[in-house]
Design an enzyme around this catalytic site. Structure first.
Site, mmCIF file in Angstrom:
data_model
loop_
_atom_site.group_PDB
_atom_site.id
_atom_site.type_symbol
_atom_site.label_atom_id
_atom_site.label_comp_id
_atom_site.label_asym_id
_atom_site.label_seq_id
_atom_site.Cartn_x
_atom_site.Cartn_y
_atom_site.Cartn_z
ATOM 1 N N SER A 92 0.787 -1.238 0.000
ATOM 2 C CA SER A 92 0.000 0.000 0.000
ATOM 3 C C SER A 92 0.815 1.282 0.000
ATOM 4 C CB SER A 92 -0.970 0.012 1.191
ATOM 5 O OG SER A 92 -2.116 -0.753 0.888
ATOM 6 N N LYS A 95 0.299 3.777 -2.808
ATOM 7 C CA LYS A 95 -0.638 4.905 -2.758
ATOM 8 C C LYS A 95 0.086 6.253 -2.707
ATOM 9 C CE LYS A 95 -4.484 2.434 -0.488
ATOM 10 N NZ LYS A 95 -3.915 1.098 -0.299
ATOM 11 N N SER A 323 -5.687 3.903 4.326
ATOM 12 C CA SER A 323 -5.193 2.972 3.309
ATOM 13 C C SER A 323 -6.351 2.336 2.552
ATOM 14 C CB SER A 323 -4.313 1.877 3.939
ATOM 15 O OG SER A 323 -3.493 1.285 2.947
ATOM 16 N N LYS A 432 3.222 6.257 5.350
ATOM 17 C CA LYS A 432 2.254 5.385 4.687
ATOM 18 C C LYS A 432 2.671 3.945 4.913
ATOM 19 C CE LYS A 432 -1.199 4.078 2.522
ATOM 20 N NZ LYS A 432 -1.136 2.957 3.455
#
Length: 488
Positions: A92, A95, A323, A432
């Site tokens: 993720s 992203k 997320s 993140k």
């Protein structure tokens, strides 16, 4: 001893000494030697390197693959690196690329709208979605209320979902067949999922008490969950079987007696039809007669009678903080729509993301953009590519403000809410997260003990142990960075 023998002996001695270092023990590609950076006291960086190398050697090497890089955003130097150019699956943290490209290309104030369009002559009304993944049942009720004011209550209407903003692919390239993943659609509601609330029954052994939102007959709720004894571990799950298209959401497992309610989410097949069903029911509540439901693009010349919208920065914030995969994929398709003027596709959106990265000096061979969320294992990136992107964001004041405010904060919110609490990293690390079976990543910004802004990327892959160990390793590095000083 001959000169040749002496030379061979020196080389062998050096190889034996090197074999004791963590880098030499690494089973994967060998990391380049750590450079002596100008302006960085050897004692501070050497201590940091020793600490991180030690953790790597004890907990992961030689079986596990890792790529790590830490840089100063003010000095521009590399503080630590280990296999920084090794291509790995980012999960993720992908992203980051999607969000940066969306904010840069579309702008944070871009309005993402859901509209109601009326073709009065044909007695047909259209609900058009264009990628607002945060649309709720309450939004649909408000749209129905506004639209009803411009419709005849004694007239019958056919209802259609206009899905022309995106292509008709519900899933991303390289997604696993057994992922209970929310479907991608330009017309979303409730994150394209059913939210299931589970509470314990009156006594142990009794069925659990189950309810769900949004309330609509579009799905069926099957309750197989039971009430466990007090103190039992909750094992509640809610899911729609992979490939199942009847929208039967099955709730299984046990909830402890006296436990607080548990919320689970399950995807629905063709979520735009759930949104359309909710909108139909809301119109009927306003006294509007609705007969049939279908999908079709609104004709040219039809009249817009209601609208709701969200700014792009709100969607980016939700995608990064939580997320959320549906939001990230919607952003990717919005980029495709913007670039081509045709129904947005992940393929067209990926071209835009790669173009944005190329402008930051990232070569085509250093990144693979297969989707917007990171759910695909086709994605490839490296710690160095991530650092280049984080640096580019930092150098753009407007972009950085929105982006860094959207990242989860250690010990405070989002996917980092329960990590690094009570440490020097709490409130000083924004990052993140990215987690899939066998891999874990963390990338973002940290503030050192001297107040120096740092960018970091940590990618751990191909491990068989519990993923919590990889996340703990990331947290330990983040704490080291927050305690880092240029001087003793």
């Amino acid at each position: 001893m001959s000169h040749l023998c002496k030379t061979v002996w020196v080389v062998l001695s050096l190889l034996i000494i090197a074999a004791g270092s963590p880098v030499a023990a690494f089973a994967g590609p060998t990391a380049p030697p750590v450079r002596a950076e100008s302006g960085v006291p050897g004692d501070s960086t050497a201590h940091l390197k020793k600490e991180i190398d030690g953790i790597l050697s004890r907990d992961f090497l030689p079986a596990t693959t890792a790529g790590i890089k830490v840089v100063s955003l003010t000095h521009g130097d590399t503080i630590y690196e280990f296999n920084p150019r090794l291509l790995l699956v980012p999960a993720s943290t992908q992203k980051v690329f999607t969000a940066a490209a969306a904010l840069s290309v579309l702008g944070p104030e871009r309005e993402v709208a859901t509209t109601v369009v009326l073709d009065a002559a044909a007695a047909r009304i259209y609900l058009k979605g264009c990628g607002d993944s945060l649309l709720s049942a309450a939004d649909l009720t408000a749209l129905a209320s506004a639209a009803a004011q411009k419709m005849g209550k004694g007239k019958e209407y056919a209802l259609a979902a206009d899905l022309s903003c995106f292509d008709d692919l519900y899933r991303g390239m390289g997604w696993m067949w057994d992922d209970d993943e929310m479907m991608i659609s330009p017309l979303s509601v409730n994150h394209n999922a059913v939210s299931v609330l589970v509470q314990p029954g009156p006594k142990a052994g009794a069925p659990a008490v189950v309810s769900a939102e949004p309330r609509t007959p579009y799905y069926t709720l099957e309750n197989l969950a039971r009430t466990g004894s007090a103190g039992d571990t909750n094992s509640i799950q809610a899911s729609r079987r992979p490939g199942e298209r009847e929208n039967v959401v099955t709730v299984t497992g046990a909830i402890a007696s006296g436990s607080s309610p548990v919320v689970r989410q399950a995807s629905v097949w063709r979520p735009e039809l759930m949104a359309l069903a909710l909108f139909r029911d809301a119109l009927r509540a306003q006294g509007i007669k609705v007969t049939t439901m279908t999908t079709a693009p609104a004709p040219v010349g039809a009249t817009e009678v209601a609208r709701t919208s969200r700014r792009l920065e709100e969607l980016v914030r939700f995608a990064l903080k939580t997320s959320d995969n549906v939001t990230a994929e919607s952003l990717l398709k919005l980029l495709g729509l913007h670039a081509t003027g045709k129904p947005g596709s992940a393929e067209a959106g990926s071209v835009v993301v790669r173009g944005y990265l190329a402008k930051q000096g990232i070569a085509k061979g250093n990144v693979v953009v297969a989707d917007g969320s990171g759910l695909s294992r086709y994605n490839l990136s490296s710690a160095e590519t991530m650092i280049q992107t984080l640096r580019a964001i930092y150098r753009d004041p407007l972009l950085y403000r929105v982006f860094q405010e959207s990242l989860p904060v250690a010990g405070k919110d989002g996917t980092l809410k329960n990590r690094m609490k009570g440490s020097c990293a709490e409130g000083k690390v924004r990052g993140k997260t990215g987690n899939m079976k066998g891999l874990s990543s963390l990338a973002g910004y940290a503030t050192s003990a001297d107040g120096e802004p740092l960018a970091f990327s940590i990618m751990i892959q191909n491990y068989a142990v519990f993923g919590g160990q990889a996340r703990e390793f990331q947290d330990r590095i983040a704490k080291l960075l927050c305690g880092f000083r240029r001087t003793k």
